[in-house]
Design an enzyme around this catalytic site. Structure first.
Site, mmCIF file in Angstrom:
data_model
loop_
_atom_site.group_PDB
_atom_site.id
_atom_site.type_symbol
_atom_site.label_atom_id
_atom_site.label_comp_id
_atom_site.label_asym_id
_atom_site.label_seq_id
_atom_site.Cartn_x
_atom_site.Cartn_y
_atom_site.Cartn_z
ATOM 1 N N LEU A 44 -7.038 2.025 0.888
ATOM 2 C CA LEU A 44 -8.076 1.018 1.125
ATOM 3 C C LEU A 44 -8.370 0.840 2.610
ATOM 4 O O LEU A 44 -9.532 0.707 3.006
ATOM 5 C CB LEU A 44 -7.663 -0.306 0.499
ATOM 6 C CG LEU A 44 -7.888 -0.323 -1.009
ATOM 7 C CD1 LEU A 44 -7.329 -1.585 -1.634
ATOM 8 C CD2 LEU A 44 -9.382 -0.203 -1.329
ATOM 9 N N GLY A 46 -7.760 3.027 5.300
ATOM 10 C CA GLY A 46 -8.366 4.221 5.907
ATOM 11 C C GLY A 46 -9.706 4.564 5.274
ATOM 12 O O GLY A 46 -10.661 4.948 5.965
ATOM 13 N N HIS A 267 9.759 -8.035 -3.909
ATOM 14 C CA HIS A 267 8.897 -8.713 -4.880
ATOM 15 C C HIS A 267 9.736 -9.222 -6.051
ATOM 16 O O HIS A 267 10.516 -8.462 -6.632
ATOM 17 C CB HIS A 267 7.836 -7.723 -5.376
ATOM 18 C CG HIS A 267 6.678 -8.397 -6.041
ATOM 19 N ND1 HIS A 267 6.829 -9.144 -7.177
ATOM 20 C CD2 HIS A 267 5.370 -8.433 -5.733
ATOM 21 C CE1 HIS A 267 5.639 -9.617 -7.536
ATOM 22 N NE2 HIS A 267 4.736 -9.205 -6.672
ATOM 23 N N SER A 285 2.851 -7.686 -12.040
ATOM 24 C CA SER A 285 2.083 -8.408 -11.025
ATOM 25 C C SER A 285 2.459 -9.879 -10.884
ATOM 26 O O SER A 285 2.778 -10.564 -11.858
ATOM 27 C CB SER A 285 0.598 -8.325 -11.396
ATOM 28 O OG SER A 285 -0.127 -9.253 -10.631
ATOM 29 N N ARG A 338 7.028 -15.080 -2.412
ATOM 30 C CA ARG A 338 7.882 -14.028 -2.977
ATOM 31 C C ARG A 338 9.302 -14.048 -2.435
ATOM 32 O O ARG A 338 10.252 -13.794 -3.171
ATOM 33 C CB ARG A 338 7.242 -12.673 -2.688
ATOM 34 C CG ARG A 338 5.955 -12.527 -3.449
ATOM 35 C CD ARG A 338 5.225 -11.263 -3.104
ATOM 36 N NE ARG A 338 4.017 -11.201 -3.925
ATOM 37 C CZ ARG A 338 3.122 -10.247 -3.848
ATOM 38 N NH1 ARG A 338 3.263 -9.269 -2.975
ATOM 39 N NH2 ARG A 338 2.066 -10.261 -4.628
ATOM 40 N N GLU A 454 -1.397 -1.363 5.815
ATOM 41 C CA GLU A 454 0.047 -1.595 5.776
ATOM 42 C C GLU A 454 0.776 -0.861 6.901
ATOM 43 O O GLU A 454 1.907 -1.212 7.250
ATOM 44 C CB GLU A 454 0.599 -1.189 4.399
ATOM 45 C CG GLU A 454 1.981 -1.758 4.142
ATOM 46 C CD GLU A 454 2.502 -1.518 2.737
ATOM 47 O OE1 GLU A 454 1.693 -1.361 1.796
ATOM 48 O OE2 GLU A 454 3.740 -1.492 2.572
ATOM 49 N N ARG A 464 4.798 -11.425 3.342
ATOM 50 C CA ARG A 464 3.387 -11.324 2.973
ATOM 51 C C ARG A 464 3.151 -12.153 1.716
ATOM 52 O O ARG A 464 3.860 -12.000 0.726
ATOM 53 C CB ARG A 464 3.019 -9.869 2.694
ATOM 54 C CG ARG A 464 1.594 -9.713 2.196
ATOM 55 C CD ARG A 464 1.260 -8.267 1.970
ATOM 56 N NE ARG A 464 1.907 -7.699 0.820
ATOM 57 C CZ ARG A 464 1.393 -7.666 -0.410
ATOM 58 N NH1 ARG A 464 0.222 -8.219 -0.652
ATOM 59 N NH2 ARG A 464 2.039 -7.102 -1.399
HETATM 60 C C1 LIG Z 1 2.623 -1.916 -7.471
HETATM 61 C C2 LIG Z 1 1.918 -2.593 -6.323
HETATM 62 C C3 LIG Z 1 1.011 -3.610 -6.574
HETATM 63 C C4 LIG Z 1 0.353 -4.235 -5.517
HETATM 64 N N1 LIG Z 1 -0.534 -5.231 -5.792
HETATM 65 C C5 LIG Z 1 -1.180 -5.831 -4.774
HETATM 66 C C6 LIG Z 1 -2.143 -6.844 -5.035
HETATM 67 O O1 LIG Z 1 -2.397 -7.202 -6.169
HETATM 68 N N2 LIG Z 1 -2.773 -7.417 -3.979
HETATM 69 C C7 LIG Z 1 -2.515 -7.045 -2.694
HETATM 70 O O2 LIG Z 1 -3.142 -7.583 -1.774
HETATM 71 N N3 LIG Z 1 -1.633 -6.059 -2.433
HETATM 72 C C8 LIG Z 1 -0.969 -5.441 -3.428
HETATM 73 N N4 LIG Z 1 -0.061 -4.458 -3.148
HETATM 74 C C9 LIG Z 1 0.071 -3.952 -1.775
HETATM 75 C C10 LIG Z 1 -1.125 -3.047 -1.446
HETATM 76 O O3 LIG Z 1 -1.472 -2.298 -2.577
HETATM 77 C C11 LIG Z 1 -0.842 -2.075 -0.316
HETATM 78 O O4 LIG Z 1 -0.241 -2.742 0.752
HETATM 79 C C12 LIG Z 1 -2.144 -1.480 0.191
HETATM 80 O O5 LIG Z 1 -2.892 -0.939 -0.871
HETATM 81 C C13 LIG Z 1 -1.885 -0.415 1.237
HETATM 82 O O6 LIG Z 1 -3.109 0.179 1.570
HETATM 83 P P1 LIG Z 1 -3.213 1.195 2.772
HETATM 84 O O7 LIG Z 1 -4.605 1.686 2.788
HETATM 85 O O8 LIG Z 1 -2.682 0.569 4.003
HETATM 86 O O9 LIG Z 1 -2.189 2.368 2.401
HETATM 87 P P2 LIG Z 1 -2.093 3.339 1.122
HETATM 88 O O10 LIG Z 1 -2.946 2.924 -0.002
HETATM 89 O O11 LIG Z 1 -0.634 3.501 0.891
HETATM 90 O O12 LIG Z 1 -2.697 4.676 1.649
HETATM 91 C C14 LIG Z 1 -2.001 5.502 2.533
HETATM 92 C C15 LIG Z 1 -2.821 6.730 2.780
HETATM 93 O O13 LIG Z 1 -2.218 7.467 3.835
HETATM 94 C C16 LIG Z 1 -2.103 8.822 3.464
HETATM 95 N N5 LIG Z 1 -0.984 9.375 4.219
HETATM 96 C C17 LIG Z 1 0.255 8.867 4.373
HETATM 97 N N6 LIG Z 1 0.971 9.633 5.195
HETATM 98 C C18 LIG Z 1 0.174 10.644 5.578
HETATM 99 C C19 LIG Z 1 0.346 11.771 6.425
HETATM 100 N N7 LIG Z 1 1.486 11.984 7.085
HETATM 101 N N8 LIG Z 1 -0.693 12.620 6.556
HETATM 102 C C20 LIG Z 1 -1.878 12.404 5.905
HETATM 103 N N9 LIG Z 1 -2.091 11.353 5.117
HETATM 104 C C21 LIG Z 1 -1.076 10.486 4.954
HETATM 105 C C22 LIG Z 1 -1.959 8.812 1.978
HETATM 106 O O14 LIG Z 1 -2.321 10.067 1.462
HETATM 107 C C23 LIG Z 1 -2.924 7.691 1.611
HETATM 108 O O15 LIG Z 1 -4.227 8.192 1.563
HETATM 109 C C24 LIG Z 1 0.614 -3.835 -4.192
HETATM 110 C C25 LIG Z 1 1.537 -2.825 -3.955
HETATM 111 C C26 LIG Z 1 2.202 -2.221 -5.004
HETATM 112 C C27 LIG Z 1 3.242 -1.203 -4.710
#
Ligand SMILES: Cc1cc2nc3c(=O)[nH]c(=O)nc-3n(C[C@H](O)[C@H](O)[C@H](O)COP(=O)(O)OP(=O)(O)OC[C@H]3O[C@@H](n4cnc5c(N)ncnc54)[C@H](O)[C@@H]3O)c2cc1C
Length: 667
Positions: A44, A46, A267, A285, A338, A454, A464
């Site tokens: 989300l 990136g 959590h 959740s 949490r 994150e 959080r």
């Molecule tokens: C089960 C679960 C339920 C959740 N529910 C909620 C919720 O209801 N509400 C809420 O606010 N939050 C929730 N969270 C937390 C939230 O989903 C995450 O914190 C958030 O989606 C992270 O988004 P992000 O874009 O930072 O990273 P991510 O979605 O983890 O994306 C990381 C990206 O980086 C890429 N990447 C990583 N390392 C490399 C590398 N070395 N080279 C190239 N690409 C790389 C991956 O391929 C991916 O595209 C939940 C988390 C979990 C585990």
């Protein structure tokens, strides 16, 4: 490099962001065409950043290790996303969202960043609705809300139990439009292995094509790290299996400070661990705490009988149940934050009241909600004489409409029907609040290197609140970075393309190849997972839900020894120049073995309890976290100096001018 200037704009809190946007440099539309940006990670954070940059006119290259941006870990997010729209008319406002988030983070986050987050939160919902994200609606067709822990209003927007998936489809559609226009070049199944710095600025990355094993050089005028969190260093967690710290850690090794590594979220509502051969934990959740009541038996004998299978939870009378959250925290009840809910579950289980075979589970019970909803449904349907069975059926239908997919998931994993018998839950590692240190512009300590979502440490402090990670990731990507990155790039309108045949790229590529060769040539006997599991155990036992000086010191020693053993005795099968998932894992675990040590050092250094960081030595007589605001009201930002043990600690003092720092009470 390396000076901690958070660049918080001057002026009143509510005007800082507007003032800042008015004052920072811009790049004119024609010049944006000459500027390239690399975005590592298409979750989300990136994905939204990449789509927005491209929409503005920059040339964007995105990288992810999955076969599609659609599969980022963000897809797993279930419960919802916060925004201070006050659709419920229950008194919400930007200030309240800001206040709840700072308090929720135990007064360990930056006021200005959090206020901006609250300020743009409403825009995120508008943006996503216009992309077609199917948020839940109430009977009148307006967007619906539910409550999450640590707050007294309903501000969480949701799409059943699949909010992350729907939001990601929105961001991915926005990305796809730009891929189609040629403004985004999407590199899937590519892993960033290093950051390239030219003349002190981030100018590219070294990536490995995970299908062919080829090492590639990619240049740009700025690099955004949006690679997610590092909770998988605990081995068992609710994260996607591939989630890792590599991109952020290697950026740290190149000079970006790493902030608050010990702040992890545990959590409270996950399906308990079932055995030694498990590699993944599943979240139930937090939204379920809107309707589920958490309890354990009041008597030790009943708990024992339940564990031994001699008694069923449904046979236990109301007066024999201890709804311990409602008892201890009457104002917030089951919706305490949490960290509080997790520790309370651990406290009950440690005292012998756990309800599964391992003694590490509590109940999450929907019976009262089913009967309440059923009665309401019977009344509104004009069924005056409905009996209990009928009411229960109607209630189950309402609960199914709200949480059906979560209940189905639970039943598939545990093989028990949660409509009929309470769910069993236990805390598990879920989120990392620590991450790359960033200033108000989301720039790391390396000029031109930004971090979002994150992967950075920015807004959540020591804990959080639920539904605020999605809000932060999308705020960073849609509404913050598209403005702030221009301030840096304005100096690059005449730079021209960054060459990849420079010494700096040569050196970075050589470092990457040396590391891969070292991994491939270790003629050891142990699998990569062997080390990952061992690390996870050290982390969970010594740096998990509660920590103490002795355990942390042990962890530091044990992790250093495990890392040494890893490099001598790991066995990586396959070859380097081809698809090799064992090699991918080895690289990730090598980094976990470094950050794990820094994590423990950070936790040892912080001699207080705050949010997700609970030091046993620092607690109130009632067992609540005891902060030390006089000495620890700072962000710890670690500078890489070689071995983790040599890392240098810098402190960013946190100043609270708009919020009174109080004891964090949820009673
Ligand atoms: C089960 C679960 C339920 C959740 N529910 C909620 C919720 O209801 N509400 C809420 O606010 N939050 C929730 N969270 C937390 C939230 O989903 C995450 O914190 C958030 O989606 C992270 O988004 P992000 O874009 O930072 O990273 P991510 O979605 O983890 O994306 C990381 C990206 O980086 C890429 N990447 C990583 N390392 C490399 C590398 N070395 N080279 C190239 N690409 C790389 C991956 O391929 C991916 O595209 C939940 C988390 C979990 C585990």
């Amino acid at each position: 490099m390396g000076i901690l200037d958070s660049k918080i704009p001057s002026g009143p809190l509510a005007e800082k962001w507007t003032k800042h946007k008015n004052e920072i440099d811009l790049v004119n539309p024609a010049n944006k065409r000459n500027i390239d940006i690399i975005v590592v990670g298409t979750g989300l954070a990136g994905g939204s950043a990449a789509a927005s940059f491209a929409e503005l006119g920059y040339n964007v290259k995105t990288f992810c290790y999955q076969d599609s941006p659609r599969r980022a870990h963000s897809i797993a997010a279930q419960g919802g996303i916060n925004a201070s729209k006050n659709y419920q008319g229950d008194g919400d406002s930007d200030y309240r969202l800001f206040y709840d988030t700072v308090k929720g983070g135990d007064y360990r986050s930056r006021e200005a960043n959090v206020y901006r987050l609250a300020e743009v939160s409403g825009n995120i919902i508008d943006q996503c609705v216009s992309q077609g994200v199917p948020f839940a609606r109430d009977y009148g067709g307006l967007l619906d809300n539910r409550s999450f822990g640590g707050v007294l209003v309903s501000r969480t927007f949701y799409a059943r139990g699949q909010t992350g998936q729907q939001l990601l489809l929105g961001a991915y559609s926005a990305m796809n439009r730009q891929i189609h226009r040629g403004k985004i070049k999407s590199y899937t199944r590519h892993e960033m292995l290093d950051l390239v710095i030219v003349d002190g600025k981030a100018r590219g990355i070294i990536a490995r094509n995970l299908i062919t094993g080829e090492i590639e050089r990619h240049s740009a005028h700025a690099v955004v790290i949006a690679s997610g969190g590092y909770g998988n260093l605990f081995f068992l967690s609710t994260y996607a299996m591939g989630a890792n710290v590599m991109a952020a850690w290697r950026t740290h090794r190149r000079g970006a400070f790493f902030a608050n590594p010990c702040y992890t979220q545990i959590h409270p509502t996950c399906i308990p661990v079932s055995g030694e051969h498990q590699s993944k934990l599943t979240l139930m959740s937090e939204s379920l705490r809107n309707d589920g009541r958490i309890w354990v038996p009041k008597k030790l004998d009943d708990a024992k009988a339940i564990r031994e299978g001699k008694l069923k939870p449904t046979q236990l009378k109301e007066e024999d149940r201890d709804y311990y959250l409602e008892r201890r925290y009457p104002a917030f009840g089951n919706l305490v934050p949490r960290d509080v809910a997790s520790r309370a579950a651990k406290e009950r289980c440690d005292a012998g009241y756990g309800v599964n075979k391992t003694g590490e589970a509590v109940y999450l019970d929907f019976d009262a909600a089913i009967m309440r909803y059923g009665s309401e449904k019977a009344l509104t349907s004009g069924l005056k004489d409905a009996d209990d069975a009928h009411i229960r059926k109607l209630g189950e239908e309402v609960v199914e409409a709200k949480y059906g997919n979560l209940f189905q998931m639970y039943e598939k994993i545990v093989d028990e029907n949660p409509y009929k018998t309470p769910m069993m839950i236990y805390p598990a590692v879920h989120y990392t609040m620590g991450g790359l240190w960033v200033d108000y512009n989301l720039q790391t300590t390396i000029p031109g290197c930004y971090s979002a979502g994150e992967a950075n440490f920015s807004d959540h402090g020591a804990n959080r609140l639920g539904a605020s990670a999605l809000m932060q990731g999308l705020a960073d990507g849609y509404f913050v970075l598209p403005y702030t990155i221009g301030d840096f790039l304005a100096d690059d309108i005449r730079t021209g393309p960054i060459p990849t045949d420079s010494e700096e790229f040569d050196r970075a590529e050589k470092d990457v190849l040396d590391k891969i060769n070292r991994l491939m040539s270790a003629k050891g006997v142990n699998s990569v997972d062997y080390y990952h599991k061992k690390l996870g155990k050290i982390m969970w036992n010594n740096c998990g839900m509660s920590r103490n000086e002795k355990g942390l010191k042990e962890a530091i020693k044990e992790i250093a020894a495990l890392r040494k053993d890893f490099w001598e005795n790991v066995k990586v099968t396959g070859v380097a120049n081809d698809k090799n998932q064992e090699l991918e894992k080895a690289g990730r675990v090598a980094d976990f073995l470094e950050i794990g040590e820094l994590f423990a050092m950070d936790a040892l250094e912080r001699k207080e309890s705050c949010g997700g960081h609970f030091r046993e030595e620092y607690q109130t007589p009632e067992g609540e976290a005891l902060r030390d605001d006089e000495n620890f009201k700072f962000v710890s930002a670690w500078e890489y100096k070689g071995e983790p043990k040599d890392a240098k600690l810098h402190k960013e003092n946190l100043i609270y001018e708009n919020i009174e720092v109080k004891t964090r009470s949820y009673k």
